[in-house]
Write a protein that holds these residues in place. Structure first.
Motif, PDB file in Angstrom:
ATOM      1  N   SER A   8       0.964  -1.156  -0.253  1.00  9.66           N
ATOM      2  CA  SER A   8       0.117  -0.187   0.286  1.00  9.66           C
ATOM      3  C   SER A   8       0.731   1.400   0.268  1.00  9.66           C
ATOM      4  N   LEU A   9       0.069   2.120  -0.781  1.00  4.92           N
ATOM      5  CA  LEU A   9       1.590   3.400  -0.207  1.00  4.92           C
ATOM      6  C   LEU A   9       1.620   3.651   0.956  1.00  4.92           C
ATOM      7  N   ARG A  10       0.933   3.585   2.103  1.00  4.89           N
ATOM      8  CA  ARG A  10       1.166   3.598   3.668  1.00  4.89           C
ATOM      9  C   ARG A  10       2.460   2.871   4.011  1.00  4.89           C
ATOM     10  N   GLU A  11       2.636   1.706   3.376  1.00  6.46           N
ATOM     11  CA  GLU A  11       3.879   0.612   3.822  1.00  6.46           C
ATOM     12  C   GLU A  11       5.202   1.243   2.913  1.00  6.46           C
ATOM     13  N   LEU A  12       4.803   1.779   1.409  1.00  7.04           N
ATOM     14  CA  LEU A  12       5.450   1.992   0.705  1.00  7.04           C
ATOM     15  C   LEU A  12       6.343   3.981   1.622  1.00  7.04           C
ATOM     16  N   ALA A  13       5.350   4.156   2.047  1.00  4.47           N
ATOM     17  CA  ALA A  13       5.833   4.981   2.681  1.00  4.47           C
ATOM     18  C   ALA A  13       6.498   5.654   4.304  1.00  4.47           C
ATOM     19  N   VAL A  14       6.060   3.548   4.729  1.00  2.00           N
ATOM     20  CA  VAL A  14       7.036   3.891   6.364  1.00  2.00           C
ATOM     21  C   VAL A  14       8.362   3.215   5.648  1.00  2.00           C
ATOM     22  N   GLN A  15       8.766   2.597   4.146  1.00  2.00           N
ATOM     23  CA  GLN A  15       9.845   1.802   3.672  1.00  2.00           C
ATOM     24  C   GLN A  15      10.823   3.262   3.825  1.00  2.00           C
ATOM     25  N   ALA A  16      10.283   3.809   3.369  1.00  2.00           N
ATOM     26  CA  ALA A  16      10.914   4.955   2.537  1.00  2.00           C
ATOM     27  C   ALA A  16      11.632   5.955   3.989  1.00  2.00           C
ATOM     28  N   LEU A  17      10.585   6.353   4.374  1.00  3.20           N
ATOM     29  CA  LEU A  17      11.416   6.552   5.917  1.00  3.20           C
ATOM     30  C   LEU A  17      12.438   5.499   7.459  1.00  3.20           C
ATOM     31  N   SER A  18      12.271   4.370   6.736  1.00  2.00           N
ATOM     32  CA  SER A  18      13.783   3.590   7.084  1.00  2.00           C
ATOM     33  C   SER A  18      15.068   4.160   6.078  1.00  2.00           C
ATOM     34  N   SER A  19      16.030   2.761   7.049  1.00  2.00           N
ATOM     35  CA  SER A  19      17.622   2.540   6.848  1.00  2.00           C
ATOM     36  C   SER A  19      17.481   1.681   5.844  1.00  2.00           C
ATOM     37  N   VAL A  20      17.868   1.729   4.318  1.00  2.00           N
ATOM     38  CA  VAL A  20      17.265   0.414   3.168  1.00  2.00           C
ATOM     39  C   VAL A  20      17.636  -0.727   3.199  1.00  2.00           C
ATOM     40  N   GLU A  21      18.231  -1.370   4.344  1.00  2.00           N
ATOM     41  CA  GLU A  21      17.894  -2.839   4.994  1.00  2.00           C
ATOM     42  C   GLU A  21      17.013  -3.119   5.231  1.00  2.00           C
ATOM     43  N   HIS A  22      16.482  -1.957   6.610  1.00  2.00           N
ATOM     44  CA  HIS A  22      15.849  -1.898   7.347  1.00  2.00           C
ATOM     45  C   HIS A  22      14.458  -2.121   6.169  1.00  2.00           C
ATOM     46  N   GLY A  23      14.165  -1.030   5.449  1.00  2.00           N
ATOM     47  CA  GLY A  23      13.237  -0.406   4.364  1.00  2.00           C
ATOM     48  C   GLY A  23      13.009  -1.830   3.078  1.00  2.00           C
ATOM     49  N   TYR A  24      13.645  -2.171   3.177  1.00  2.00           N
ATOM     50  CA  TYR A  24      13.451  -3.744   2.133  1.00  2.00           C
ATOM     51  C   TYR A  24      13.410  -5.010   3.030  1.00  2.00           C
ATOM     52  N   ASP A  25      13.895  -4.817   4.069  1.00  2.00           N
ATOM     53  CA  ASP A  25      12.865  -5.863   5.189  1.00  2.00           C
ATOM     54  C   ASP A  25      11.408  -6.309   5.213  1.00  2.00           C
ATOM     55  N   LEU A  26      10.608  -4.780   5.246  1.00  2.00           N
ATOM     56  CA  LEU A  26      10.211  -4.881   5.541  1.00  2.00           C
ATOM     57  C   LEU A  26       9.408  -5.021   4.024  1.00  2.00           C
ATOM     58  N   LEU A  27       9.457  -4.109   2.901  1.00  2.00           N
ATOM     59  CA  LEU A  27       8.838  -4.358   1.539  1.00  2.00           C
ATOM     60  C   LEU A  27       8.610  -6.052   0.744  1.00  2.00           C
ATOM     61  N   ALA A  28      10.178  -6.845   1.635  1.00  2.00           N
ATOM     62  CA  ALA A  28      10.071  -8.301   1.025  1.00  2.00           C
ATOM     63  C   ALA A  28       8.927  -8.753   0.360  1.00  2.00           C
ATOM     64  N   PRO A  29       7.971  -9.649   2.035  1.00  2.00           N
ATOM     65  CA  PRO A  29       6.743 -10.596   1.444  1.00  2.00           C
ATOM     66  C   PRO A  29       5.855  -9.324  -0.024  1.00  2.00           C
ATOM     67  N   LYS A  30       6.173  -8.708  -0.244  1.00  2.00           N
ATOM     68  CA  LYS A  30       5.446  -7.955  -1.599  1.00  2.00           C
ATOM     69  C   LYS A  30       6.400  -7.482  -2.347  1.00  2.00           C
ATOM     70  N   PHE A  31       7.472  -7.807  -2.810  1.00  2.00           N
ATOM     71  CA  PHE A  31       8.619  -6.683  -3.559  1.00  2.00           C
ATOM     72  C   PHE A  31       8.166  -7.100  -4.741  1.00  2.00           C
TER      73      PHE A  31
END
Length: 261
Positions: A8-31
């Motif tokens: 979702s847009l919200r999930e992308l926003a949370v990812q973008a406000l994280s570090s690269v590593e943690h952001g991709y940890d969050l995005l991984a299931p839907k990448f």
């Protein structure tokens, strides 16, 4: 966003406000349900081109993400396939999708700027990851790729031609990079992903400095632009074989002219 299975847009926003590593940890299931994942036609075209360059025994996918590039290596490598990424979440997805066909697959969590290997590979590939490195980091990244290749091995990755200023894609990427620079100026930790910082001329120059012999070839499956230049190129950087020292002939003397008794 992108598809019902995507973030979702919200999930992308949370990812973008994280570090690269943690952001991709969050995005991984839907990448794999986002446009950020390298499309299958590009992966297939690279695999076809690499078959003509090979054969290869051992391959490494640098910044492998969820493992799309591992399928390419499984098609062109005979002995082993290794995927490396620093996101544990992305590696978890790659581990689940690794197929039983082809050579055995190993997954390693590490930083591409400090690879935990010796010269163990005949082929290193990377798909869509180099925009996560600042231009000043390319010398270290390319030196690492060079160090893990056996003499004569190749480092290969596709590069898309930059869009023309007259196209919407040009302004979309320009706007994206501008937003990322503003975000990194006011928010920590930084999230490095700059689409326009990765220029072919700069890349070729840094590959040459790292000790590679570099060439490009058009991936004709994607056609050419109006000026005749290819829309997509495959960069192939080859580690030059180490020169073999000449064996001293009978009666040869040391270089300093001394004679051993």
């Amino acid at each position: 966003m992108f598809s019902p299975e995507g973030p979702s847009l919200r999930e992308l926003a949370v990812q973008a406000l994280s570090s690269v590593e943690h952001g991709y940890d969050l995005l991984a299931p839907k990448f794999d349900h986002t446009p950020f994942r390298t499309p299958d036609p590009l992966l297939d075209a690279v695999a076809t081109a690499l078959r003509r360059i090979g054969p290869f025994d051992d391959g490494l996918d640098l910044c492998c993400g969820t493992g799309a590039g591992l399928d390419v290596l499984s098609r062109v490598c005979r002995t082993s396939v290794t995927g490396l990424d620093f996101s544990a979440g992305m590696l978890d997805v790659a581990r689940r999708r690794a197929g039983a066909d082809g050579p055995p697959v190993s997954l390693v969590r590490a930083d591409a700027r400090a690879l935990p290997f010796g010269a163990a590979f005949d082929l290193v590939v990377s798909f869509g990851a180099l925009g996560h490195f600042l231009p000043r980091e390319l010398p270290v990244l390319f030196a690492q790729a060079h160090s893990v290749l056996r003499p004569g091995g190749s480092f290969a990755f596709p590069v898309l031609a930059p869009p023309r200023p007259s196209t919407p894609a040009y302004w979309t990427l320009l706007g994206f990079d501008a937003v990322m620079r503003v975000r990194n100026a006011v928010w920590r930790p930084p999230f490095v992903m700059y689409y326009r910082a990765f220029r072919l001329g700069d890349v070729q120059r840094e590959l040459d400095r790292a000790g590679f012999e570099t060439r490009t070839q058009a991936l004709e499956e994607f056609g050419r632009r109006d000026d005749g230049s290819p829309r997509v190129r495959l960069v192939v950087a080859r580690r030059v074989p180490d020169p073999r020292p000449l064996s001293p002939g009978p009666g040869a003397q040391p270089a300093d002219g001394s004679v051993n008794s």
